[in-house]
Design an enzyme around this catalytic site. Structure first.
Site, short mmCIF file in Angstrom:
data_model
loop_
_atom_site.label_atom_id
_atom_site.label_comp_id
_atom_site.label_asym_id
_atom_site.label_seq_id
_atom_site.Cartn_x
_atom_site.Cartn_y
_atom_site.Cartn_z
N SER A 187 49.97 63.75 54.59
CA SER A 187 50.90 62.83 54.99
C SER A 187 52.17 63.57 55.57
CB SER A 187 51.13 61.93 53.59
OG SER A 187 50.42 60.80 53.50
N LYS A 223 52.89 62.47 58.99
CA LYS A 223 53.93 61.25 59.16
C LYS A 223 55.28 61.89 59.73
CE LYS A 223 52.28 58.06 55.49
NZ LYS A 223 51.15 58.60 55.08
N TYR A 246 55.90 52.91 49.66
CA TYR A 246 55.30 53.98 50.44
C TYR A 246 53.81 53.46 51.20
CZ TYR A 246 53.50 58.46 51.94
OH TYR A 246 53.09 59.65 52.54
N GLU A 259 61.94 62.65 53.69
CA GLU A 259 62.84 62.19 52.66
C GLU A 259 63.99 63.19 52.51
OE1 GLU A 259 59.64 61.68 50.02
OE2 GLU A 259 58.60 60.47 51.56
N LYS A 294 58.70 66.77 52.30
CA LYS A 294 57.65 65.67 52.28
C LYS A 294 56.40 66.33 51.64
CE LYS A 294 55.73 61.92 53.71
NZ LYS A 294 54.69 61.79 52.38
N SER A 297 48.71 64.93 51.02
CA SER A 297 47.48 65.12 50.38
C SER A 297 46.10 64.43 51.22
CB SER A 297 47.33 64.52 48.82
OG SER A 297 48.37 65.06 48.05
#
Length: 412
Positions: free
Chosen positions: A111, A114, A197, A318, A363, A366
């Site tokens: 991820s 992203k 999420y 984040e 961030k 996985s």
């Protein structure tokens, strides 16, 4: 007496073995080792090889116990310190062939992909090809009048569209199946009320972005991000010529690689090396030398949008106020924040980068056989990426990263 909360900062910190079980106490370092470490963290060309070995010693004392405890076959750890890159490799990329991990080893980053999708959407925003304030149907007419169309692309980018789930149902396949899913989806909250999420959320952002730009998503990632940033060993689909460098992930002791899924490229599809991921972090830490539109797009991803406890959700990344405590970093990456809907508070005034506040961005990522973590602090020119060919627990990643960055910060 209440135990004070420790924070990660550029100042010297008091050591607590309880908080960092894989680190040696400061007394284990001689005065000479401290002096050499200071040299390693300063932009000095003299004794560079020796300095890197001292830095490796600090990373080793966290990573080797981590791998042993969690049965991780191989890892690549990259550090940016004072604008200089350092990569340290451990173990094997394949247990079957006993191939060692090298700087060229390609890992699935899950991820963390992203952050690339968010950067592409941000690039569309700054170049006028899409608007984050627009609703999905502006680009995907099949969603007009549906519940998902109450949200905006910004809500999709920040997981605040109204309660989209972590994963698509197993029955969803192909773009047509994706659109049918969104046509019938029922929200659990109003847009902007909760953060949940979600792969479907970021996936739909990527689909809308590619549609708005009238190009395939994989092609846009290649031409708008990877090529301009010189990420020559980062791929959505690893080419045949590079397969020898593509690590095998491990799940339940068996070698695995990521399986195709709905909007997988947009949400968890990127594979990369530690040196390339350090280039990605450095581009975010200091985008001044980039093409103006690309630099502005990366800066746009750093703007905080919604607050969840001590964590602030931006576009892909984040973030936390810096210095940050170990407890706050763990809480912001907790199972509750990942799996459960969380009430959010819009960030007042949408604070922009450069407002004087120091921030830490991170961030996790996985796949079935890989686990990754990326973190950086632009104000300190400090970044870390940890790539592993096993999906080990996220709290262990945070603990290890905190331990490494703490050691660097305390001795800088």
């Amino acid at each position: 007496m209440k135990t004070p909360v420790r924070t990660l900062s550029h100042r010297s910190l008091h050591h607590s073995p309880h908080h960092s079980p894989h680190r040696s106490a400061p007394d284990s370092f001689s005065i000479r080792r401290r002096a050499l470490l200071l040299a390693a963290l300063a932009p000095c060309a003299a004794s560079a090889a020796s300095d890197k070995e001292e830095l490796r010693g600090l990373v080793d004392q966290t990573i080797r116990p981590l791998m042993s405890q969690h049965g991780i076959p191989g890892m690549a750890v990259g550090l940016v310190v004072g604008g200089h890159d350092h990569v340290f490799t451990y173990g094997v990329a394949s247990r079957e062939s006993d191939t060692p991990v090298t700087e060229a080893t390609i890992f699935e980053i899950g991820s963390i992909s992203k952050t690339f999708t968010a950067a592409l959407a941000a690039w569309g925003q700054v170049t006028g090809q899409l608007s984050l304030a627009a609703h999905p149907s502006h680009y995907l007419a099949a969603l007009k009048g549906r519940a998902i169309d109450r949200a905006t692309l910004l809500h999709l980018a920040t997981y605040t569209a109204g309660g989209l789930p972590l994963q698509f149902p197993d029955t969803v396949a192909g773009e047509a199946g994706v659109l049918r899913y969104f046509q019938t989806w029922k929200p659990g909250a109003q847009p902007g009320a909760v953060r949940q999420y979600s792969n479907p959320s970021l996936g739909l952002l990527g689909l809308a972005t590619a549609t708005a730009m009238r190009e395939r998503f994989d092609r846009l990632i290649e031409t708008r991000l990877l090529q301009p940033l010189g990420l020559r060993h980062t791929y959505l689909s690893v080419p045949a010529a590079e397969l020898a460098h593509y690590a095998w992930g491990y799940r339940d002791g068996r070698p695995v690689r990521v399986s195709p899924g709905p909007l997988d490229a947009e949400t968890y599809g990127i594979k990369s090396t530690a040196p390339d991921m350090l280039r990605w972090l450095r581009a975010h830490m200091d985008p001044t030398g980039l093409d103006r539109s690309l630099g502005d797009a990366l800066r746009l991803t750093h703007i905080g949008r919604f607050k969840v406890g001590s964590m602030v959700q931006g576009l892909g990344w984040e973030q936390f106020s810096y210095p940050v405590s170990r407890e706050a970093l763990l809480a912001g990456n907790s199972a509750q924040v990942i799996f459960d809907p969380q009430p959010v508070t819009p960030v007042p005034g949408v604070a922009a980068p450069g407002d004087g506040a120091a921030r830490l961005f991170d961030k996790t990522g996985s796949t079935g056989g890989f686990g990754a973590y990326a973190v950086f602090v632009p104000a300190r020119k400090l970044g870390l990426v940890m790539l592993a060919n096993k999906s080990y627990p996220i709290p262990a990643r945070i603990e290890a990263a905190y331990a490494i960055l703490d050691l660097v910060a305390r001795n800088a």
